[in-house]
Design a protein around this motif. Structure first.
Motif, PDB file in Angstrom:
ATOM      1  N   LEU A  19      48.809  54.883  76.519  1.00 18.77           N
ATOM      2  CA  LEU A  19      47.508  55.199  77.126  1.00 18.77           C
ATOM      3  C   LEU A  19      47.281  56.703  77.172  1.00 18.77           C
ATOM      4  O   LEU A  19      46.193  57.190  76.842  1.00 18.77           O
ATOM      5  CB  LEU A  19      47.439  54.614  78.536  1.00 18.77           C
ATOM      6  CG  LEU A  19      47.238  53.098  78.615  1.00 18.77           C
ATOM      7  CD1 LEU A  19      47.620  52.582  79.996  1.00 18.77           C
ATOM      8  CD2 LEU A  19      45.784  52.728  78.307  1.00 18.77           C
ATOM      9  N   ALA A  22      46.592  58.001  73.739  1.00 13.34           N
ATOM     10  CA  ALA A  22      45.245  57.639  73.272  1.00 13.34           C
ATOM     11  C   ALA A  22      44.161  58.430  73.985  1.00 13.34           C
ATOM     12  O   ALA A  22      42.974  58.319  73.636  1.00 13.34           O
ATOM     13  CB  ALA A  22      45.027  56.138  73.471  1.00 13.34           C
ATOM     14  N   ILE A  24      43.316  58.215  77.273  1.00 16.71           N
ATOM     15  CA  ILE A  24      42.614  57.425  78.293  1.00 16.71           C
ATOM     16  C   ILE A  24      43.078  57.863  79.677  1.00 16.71           C
ATOM     17  O   ILE A  24      44.280  57.902  79.968  1.00 16.71           O
ATOM     18  CB  ILE A  24      42.860  55.919  78.096  1.00 16.71           C
ATOM     19  CG1 ILE A  24      42.241  55.464  76.768  1.00 16.71           C
ATOM     20  CG2 ILE A  24      42.292  55.114  79.254  1.00 16.71           C
ATOM     21  CD1 ILE A  24      42.465  54.008  76.452  1.00 16.71           C
ATOM     22  N   GLU A  25      42.119  58.176  80.534  1.00 18.88           N
ATOM     23  CA  GLU A  25      42.439  58.605  81.892  1.00 18.88           C
ATOM     24  C   GLU A  25      42.864  57.406  82.735  1.00 18.88           C
ATOM     25  O   GLU A  25      42.217  56.358  82.729  1.00 18.88           O
ATOM     26  CB  GLU A  25      41.231  59.295  82.525  1.00 18.88           C
ATOM     27  CG  GLU A  25      41.509  59.858  83.910  1.00 18.88           C
ATOM     28  CD  GLU A  25      40.298  60.522  84.518  1.00 18.88           C
ATOM     29  OE1 GLU A  25      40.347  60.864  85.715  1.00 18.88           O
ATOM     30  OE2 GLU A  25      39.287  60.686  83.793  1.00 18.88           O
ATOM     31  N   LYS A 281      43.073  53.579  71.361  1.00 20.57           N
ATOM     32  CA  LYS A 281      42.044  54.497  70.895  1.00 20.57           C
ATOM     33  C   LYS A 281      40.731  53.749  70.658  1.00 20.57           C
ATOM     34  O   LYS A 281      39.642  54.289  70.884  1.00 20.57           O
ATOM     35  CB  LYS A 281      42.497  55.215  69.620  1.00 20.57           C
ATOM     36  CG  LYS A 281      43.555  56.286  69.878  1.00 20.57           C
ATOM     37  CD  LYS A 281      44.094  56.892  68.590  1.00 20.57           C
ATOM     38  CE  LYS A 281      45.209  57.905  68.888  1.00 20.57           C
ATOM     39  NZ  LYS A 281      45.824  58.442  67.649  1.00 20.57           N
ATOM     40  N   ARG A 284      39.265  53.350  74.018  1.00 24.98           N
ATOM     41  CA  ARG A 284      38.607  54.586  74.470  1.00 24.98           C
ATOM     42  C   ARG A 284      37.206  54.699  73.871  1.00 24.98           C
ATOM     43  O   ARG A 284      36.244  55.054  74.567  1.00 24.98           O
ATOM     44  CB  ARG A 284      39.444  55.802  74.067  1.00 24.98           C
ATOM     45  CG  ARG A 284      38.909  57.116  74.646  1.00 24.98           C
ATOM     46  CD  ARG A 284      39.686  58.298  74.106  1.00 24.98           C
ATOM     47  NE  ARG A 284      39.435  58.483  72.677  1.00 24.98           N
ATOM     48  CZ  ARG A 284      40.095  59.336  71.910  1.00 24.98           C
ATOM     49  NH1 ARG A 284      41.075  60.082  72.425  1.00 24.98           N
ATOM     50  NH2 ARG A 284      39.808  59.456  70.630  1.00 24.98           N
ATOM     51  N   LEU A 287      34.935  52.294  75.672  1.00 23.90           N
ATOM     52  CA  LEU A 287      34.585  52.790  76.999  1.00 23.90           C
ATOM     53  C   LEU A 287      33.533  53.890  76.904  1.00 23.90           C
ATOM     54  O   LEU A 287      32.582  53.934  77.705  1.00 23.90           O
ATOM     55  CB  LEU A 287      35.842  53.318  77.706  1.00 23.90           C
ATOM     56  CG  LEU A 287      36.904  52.277  78.088  1.00 23.90           C
ATOM     57  CD1 LEU A 287      38.172  52.962  78.574  1.00 23.90           C
ATOM     58  CD2 LEU A 287      36.376  51.325  79.150  1.00 23.90           C
ATOM     59  N   GLU A 288      33.700  54.768  75.933  1.00 21.41           N
ATOM     60  CA  GLU A 288      32.755  55.878  75.770  1.00 21.41           C
ATOM     61  C   GLU A 288      31.368  55.383  75.366  1.00 21.41           C
ATOM     62  O   GLU A 288      30.355  55.958  75.772  1.00 21.41           O
ATOM     63  CB  GLU A 288      33.289  56.863  74.733  1.00 21.41           C
ATOM     64  CG  GLU A 288      34.524  57.627  75.202  1.00 21.41           C
ATOM     65  CD  GLU A 288      35.169  58.448  74.096  1.00 21.41           C
ATOM     66  OE1 GLU A 288      34.768  58.275  72.916  1.00 21.41           O
ATOM     67  OE2 GLU A 288      36.071  59.257  74.388  1.00 21.41           O
TER      68      GLU A 288
END
Length: 378
Positions: A19, A22, A24-25, A281, A284, A287-288
């Protein structure tokens, strides 16, 4: 705001490494693991991880609506080609149903489930039907110098095959000066040809221009799955713990702090981090972009995953009937055991009677013989 991640069968927290890799927070990472050495390694690297315990004893409804991502690689011992072939009924691999239970009880938006690609098509289809999505096959050899075939069931969209980096063992091995203690040619040569030990030691030799076999939980040279690396005709080395970490694309000395035996086991049980990071990834990006999870097929939740769900009246009645049958079977067992004991005693008594009769017959024979002998000697 970062994600709340629930990791089952967390091992050494390869999921957390992936994570972060990649980008990701993470707000919270909750790890469920029971193996002491794996927990020790994870705690050394990530002291802030929230620790759970035994997945079979947890009520995951306490996380309902609070988990963004559920991840886990349920045990493959009973599924993989080198296992005992008991499938999802096996003692270890049936923990898959606890993953399913956690998925339903938490209502996690995103999920990732990993397992061994050498399982039978029958078991693969069962998992696919339950998860509601087809698995993605990825061989770790695309991103590392290790052949490691795995299946990934996930609702993360947009996952494609990674580009092949063309790595081989020469790209990950340590300098010979750092690994003299791992030289194994003499031990291999000492094994007698024709023996199983000889076959195991020499069957899995790989050169520096080849890839390692899939890592096992041991790297002893007589282990049937371990790779022995050939440097020259008289120079062979077993993989070092650092080389195994590199094959799983972990940081060097990630598992340092426990014995080498425990390091091998921990790494062998882990994930190939770069493969998981590749999948994350795609998460991510989703999510974005605010993308929705992959639409799941119609599925039926297996009864074996209802461990903490209230039992319906008909199920309670069925359970009561089953208990009554078991009770009756127990009573019958006691009855038959008593009868068997009585028969054994009867046989014992008859055997004694037969022995007594044989003794009497022998005495009669002796008397007759003596009488005949006296007459003959006249």
């Amino acid at each position: 705001m970062g994600l709340t991640v629930l990791s089952l069968f967390d091992g050494i927290s390869c999921g957390m490494v992936a994570l972060q890799r990649a980008g990701i927070e993470i707000d919270k990472y909750i790890a469920y693991e029971i193996e002491h050495n794996a927990i020790e390694i994870s705690r050394k690297n990530y002291p802030d991880i929230i620790r759970g315990g035994d997945v079979t004893k947890e009520d995951f409804t306490k996380y309902k609506g609070k988990v963004d991502l559920l991840i886990g690689g349920s045990p493959c011992q009973n599924l993989c080609s080198c296992g005992d072939k008991k499938g999802l009924d096996g003692a270890e691999s049936k923990l898959f149903f606890d993953y399913v239970r956690a998925l339903y009880e938490t209502e996690a938006k995103w999920f990732l489930l990993e397992n061994n690609a050498t399982m039978t098509k029958e078991n693969q289809d069962i998992i696919t039907e339950i998860m509601g999505v087809e698995p993605i096959y990825i061989n770790s050899n695309l991103l590392t110098a290790q052949d490691r075939k795995r299946l990934y069931w996930t609702n993360i969209p947009g996952i494609e095959q990674p580009e092949d980096r063309g790595l081989t063992l020469k790209d990950i091995v340590q300098p010979v000066e750092e690994k003299r203690e791992y030289e194994c040619y003499k031990r291999m040569a000492a094994k007698r040809e024709g023996t199983l030990a000889f076959k195991k030691a020499w069957a899995n030799v790989r050169t520096l221009d080849q890839k390692s076999r899939a890592l096992t939980t041991s790297q002893a040279i007589s282990n049937s799955g371990a790779t022995n690396v050939k440097y020259s005709d008289t120079e062979y080395y077993i993989l070092t713990p650092i080389e195994c970490e590199r094959l799983q694309t972990l940081p060097d000395n990630y598992t340092e702090g426990v014995s080498n035996t425990k390091r091998y086991k921990a790494v062998g049980n882990g994930w190939t981090v770069e493969v998981i990071a590749h999948i994350f990834k795609a998460l991510r990006v989703a999510l974005e972009k605010g993308a929705a999870p992959v639409m799941l097929k119609e599925r039926v939740r297996p009864e074996r995953s209802y461990r903490n769900i209230e039992i319906m009246p008909e199920k309670m009645q069925q359970a009561a009937e089953e208990r009554e049958v078991i009770k009756m079977q127990g009573q019958d067992k006691e009855k038959y055991e008593k009868q068997i004991a009585e028969l054994k005693q009867l046989v014992k008594e008859k055997d004694k009677e037969i022995a007594d009769m044989r003794e009497e017959m022998q005495q009669l024979k002796n008397k007759v013989f003596n009488i005949l002998l006296e007459k003959a000697c006249g």
